[in-house]
Design a protein around this motif. Structure first.
Motif, PDB file in Angstrom:
ATOM      1  N   LEU A 129     -58.874 -50.213  -7.841  1.00 25.42           N
ATOM      2  CA  LEU A 129     -58.848 -48.794  -8.178  1.00 25.42           C
ATOM      3  C   LEU A 129     -57.421 -48.342  -8.504  1.00 25.42           C
ATOM      4  O   LEU A 129     -56.445 -48.979  -8.095  1.00 25.42           O
ATOM      5  CB  LEU A 129     -59.396 -47.967  -7.009  1.00 25.42           C
ATOM      6  N   THR A 130     -57.307 -47.235  -9.204  1.00 26.80           N
ATOM      7  CA  THR A 130     -56.006 -46.643  -9.508  1.00 26.80           C
ATOM      8  C   THR A 130     -55.681 -45.584  -8.456  1.00 26.80           C
ATOM      9  O   THR A 130     -56.581 -45.066  -7.778  1.00 26.80           O
ATOM     10  CB  THR A 130     -56.022 -45.975 -10.886  1.00 26.80           C
ATOM     11  N   PRO A 131     -54.401 -45.217  -8.301  1.00 27.96           N
ATOM     12  CA  PRO A 131     -54.066 -44.127  -7.382  1.00 27.96           C
ATOM     13  C   PRO A 131     -54.796 -42.828  -7.713  1.00 27.96           C
ATOM     14  O   PRO A 131     -55.157 -42.067  -6.807  1.00 27.96           O
ATOM     15  CB  PRO A 131     -52.546 -43.981  -7.556  1.00 27.96           C
ATOM     16  N   GLU A 132     -55.033 -42.586  -8.992  1.00 27.28           N
ATOM     17  CA  GLU A 132     -55.758 -41.373  -9.394  1.00 27.28           C
ATOM     18  C   GLU A 132     -57.208 -41.423  -8.907  1.00 27.28           C
ATOM     19  O   GLU A 132     -57.775 -40.412  -8.483  1.00 27.28           O
ATOM     20  CB  GLU A 132     -55.717 -41.209 -10.924  1.00 27.28           C
ATOM     21  N   GLN A 133     -57.805 -42.605  -8.955  1.00 21.32           N
ATOM     22  CA  GLN A 133     -59.170 -42.752  -8.442  1.00 21.32           C
ATOM     23  C   GLN A 133     -59.213 -42.593  -6.924  1.00 21.32           C
ATOM     24  O   GLN A 133     -60.145 -42.004  -6.383  1.00 21.32           O
ATOM     25  CB  GLN A 133     -59.737 -44.105  -8.866  1.00 21.32           C
ATOM     26  N   ILE A 134     -58.182 -43.087  -6.250  1.00 24.30           N
ATOM     27  CA  ILE A 134     -58.100 -42.892  -4.802  1.00 24.30           C
ATOM     28  C   ILE A 134     -57.986 -41.408  -4.475  1.00 24.30           C
ATOM     29  O   ILE A 134     -58.608 -40.910  -3.530  1.00 24.30           O
ATOM     30  CB  ILE A 134     -56.901 -43.670  -4.211  1.00 24.30           C
ATOM     31  N   ALA A 135     -57.198 -40.672  -5.250  1.00 22.90           N
ATOM     32  CA  ALA A 135     -57.056 -39.231  -5.029  1.00 22.90           C
ATOM     33  C   ALA A 135     -58.374 -38.499  -5.211  1.00 22.90           C
ATOM     34  O   ALA A 135     -58.588 -37.419  -4.635  1.00 22.90           O
ATOM     35  CB  ALA A 135     -56.000 -38.653  -5.977  1.00 22.90           C
ATOM     36  N   ALA A 136     -59.283 -39.097  -5.996  1.00 22.67           N
ATOM     37  CA  ALA A 136     -60.622 -38.526  -6.180  1.00 22.67           C
ATOM     38  C   ALA A 136     -61.621 -39.101  -5.175  1.00 22.67           C
ATOM     39  O   ALA A 136     -62.824 -38.922  -5.332  1.00 22.67           O
ATOM     40  CB  ALA A 136     -61.108 -38.789  -7.601  1.00 22.67           C
ATOM     41  N   PHE A 137     -61.115 -39.798  -4.151  1.00 22.32           N
ATOM     42  CA  PHE A 137     -61.923 -40.366  -3.059  1.00 22.32           C
ATOM     43  C   PHE A 137     -62.841 -41.498  -3.500  1.00 22.32           C
ATOM     44  O   PHE A 137     -63.861 -41.763  -2.856  1.00 22.32           O
ATOM     45  CB  PHE A 137     -62.739 -39.281  -2.348  1.00 22.32           C
ATOM     46  N   ALA A 138     -62.462 -42.212  -4.581  1.00 22.75           N
ATOM     47  CA  ALA A 138     -63.309 -43.314  -5.044  1.00 22.75           C
ATOM     48  C   ALA A 138     -63.320 -44.493  -4.072  1.00 22.75           C
ATOM     49  O   ALA A 138     -64.234 -45.316  -4.110  1.00 22.75           O
ATOM     50  CB  ALA A 138     -62.850 -43.779  -6.431  1.00 22.75           C
ATOM     51  N   GLY A 139     -62.324 -44.583  -3.199  1.00 21.95           N
ATOM     52  CA  GLY A 139     -62.326 -45.649  -2.207  1.00 21.95           C
ATOM     53  C   GLY A 139     -63.079 -45.296  -0.947  1.00 21.95           C
ATOM     54  O   GLY A 139     -63.373 -46.166  -0.126  1.00 21.95           O
ATOM     55  N   ASN A 140     -63.404 -44.026  -0.776  1.00 26.18           N
ATOM     56  CA  ASN A 140     -64.015 -43.539   0.457  1.00 26.18           C
ATOM     57  C   ASN A 140     -65.540 -43.580   0.327  1.00 26.18           C
ATOM     58  O   ASN A 140     -66.209 -42.556   0.245  1.00 26.18           O
ATOM     59  CB  ASN A 140     -63.519 -42.121   0.760  1.00 26.18           C
TER      60      ASN A 140
END
Length: 309
Positions: A231-242
Motif C-alpha cells: 500500500l501507499t502512505p496515501e492509502q494508509i491515510a484512507a485506512f486501507a490497511g485497517n
C-alpha cells in the motif's frame, strides 16, 4: 473456505457518547478534532455502527453487540484493543496506554464468551498498567494466526517486555519494527499499517524506514504463502490497511468504504481471488483515528454446542 485467520464471529461495542478521544490525540495522527455538535456526532456514529452491524450479519458473520452508555469511554467503539481471543480456548486482556481507555474493559463481554464459546483460560495483563506498561491488543499487534507471528510496530502502545510475555504465553514469534508516516511521526498502532488475510497481506512497506527490516518483514509474509499487497502512505491515510478478514457465507475482507475507494484495481483483484470485499461506511467513527478493523474484536474460539431439550 473456513480459515484460522478469518473468524466467523466478532464482538462490537455500540457507542452512545462517541467523540474523538483527547487523551489519545497526542500520538494518534489519524485522529481529527471534533468541530461540530457532540450530540449530533454521537447520533451519526451510532447510525454508522448499526449499519455496519447489519451489513456484517447480512454477509453471514455472527455479531455480538454490546452497548456502552457511559460518558467516560469515547473510544469504546474499538474493543479490539483491550482483549483478544485465540484458538484452543484462550483469551488475553490487555493494559491500555490512555487512562480513560482502561475503563473500556467490561467483564460481561468475557462472561458472554465463556457462555457461548469454549474458554480454557483468561490471561489478564491489565494490572501491568500500574507499572506504566501497555500492549493494546490487536491494535498494537497484527497477528498471523496461521504462521504464529505477531507483527508489532515500536510504540508506547506496545511494551517490548510485555510483547515477549504475550508471545511466550500464546505461542507467537514477535516481529518488531519501526514505522513512520510521511511527516516522520511514529505510527501508533500496527493495525493501521497492515492487515493479514489467509492468502494475502496488506502493508505499506515504504513506511518502514529501515530498509533491511522492511525486506525481512516482506520476506516473512511471503514465506507464509501470502501475496504482499504493498500500500501507499496515501492509502494508509484512507485506512486501507485497517481491514479484517472474516468468514461469513464466504470469506470476506471488512474495511471502510473510504479504504475501498483508495485501493487500485490490481490490488482489489488480488484480494478478490480469495475474499469478497465488504465495504462499511463509517466516516464519523474514523474521525477517532481508527476504522473497521479497530471496531471488530474477532472471536477465534470454538462455539459451545447448544443443549436441546
Amino acid at each position: 473456505m473456513s480459515s484460522l485467520q478469518a473468524p466467523g464471529a466478532v464482538v462490537m461495542n455500540r457507542p452512545h457518547h462517541f467523540r474523538p478521544n483527547p487523551e489519545t490525540s497526542g500520538d494518534n495522527a489519524f485522529q481529527t478534532l471534533a468541530r461540530n455538535d457532540e450530540s449530533a456526532t454521537g447520533i451519526q456514529a451510532r447510525s454508522e455502527f448499526d449499519q455496519a452491524v447489519a451489513a456484517l450479519r447480512e454477509a453471514g458473520v455472527t455479531v455480538h453487540v454490546f452497548d456502552d452508555e457511559g460518558t467516560e469511554t469515547p473510544d469504546s467503539v474499538f474493543p479490539n484493543n483491550w482483549f483478544s481471543t485465540h484458538a484452543g480456548g484462550h483469551i488475553a486482556i490487555y493494559p491500555m496506554f490512555a487512562p480513560n481507555r482502561r475503563k473500556e474493559r467490561r467483564w460481561d463481554v468475557i462472561e458472554m464468551l465463556k457462555r457461548n464459546y469454549r474458554v480454557q483460560d483468561v490471561i489478564d495483563y491489565s494490572g501491568l498498567e500500574q507499572d506504566g506498561l501497555a500492549l493494546e491488543g490487536t491494535g498494537a499487534m497484527v497477528l498471523d494466526h496461521i504462521g504464529r507471528i505477531a507483527y508489532t510496530v515500536k510504540s508506547n502502545r506496545a511494551d517490548p517486555v510485555l510483547l515477549e510475555r504475550f508471545c511466550t504465553h500464546f505461542n507467537f514469534e514477535p516481529m518488531v519494527f519501526e514505522a513512520k508516516d510521511a511527516q516522520g511521526r511514529d505510527v501508533y498502532h500496527t493495525n493501521v499499517l497492515m492487515g493479514i488475510g489467509t492468502e494475502y497481506a496488506l502493508i505499506c512497506l515504504s513506511m518502514l524506514p529501515d530498509t533491511q527490516r522492511r525486506a525481512e518483514v516482506a520476506a516473512r509474509l511471503e514465506e507464509t504463502g501470502r501475496e504482499v499487497i504493498d500500500l501507499t502512505p496515501e492509502q494508509i491515510a484512507a485506512f486501507a490497511g485497517n481491514a479484517l478478514e472474516l468468514t461469513g457465507r464466504r470469506r470476506l475482507l471488512a474495511l471502510s468504504a473510504r479504504a475501498v475507494e483508495a485501493l487500485r484495481p490490481d490490488q482489489i483483484a488480488v484480494i478478490e481471488r480469495s475474499a469478497e470485499l465488504l465495504p462499511l461506511s463509517i466516516p464519523t467513527i474514523e474521525t477517532a483515528g481508527g476504522s473497521v478493523r479497530c471496531m471488530l474484536a474477532g472471536i477465534h474460539l470454538s462455539p459451545r454446542e447448544r443443549k436441546t431439550a
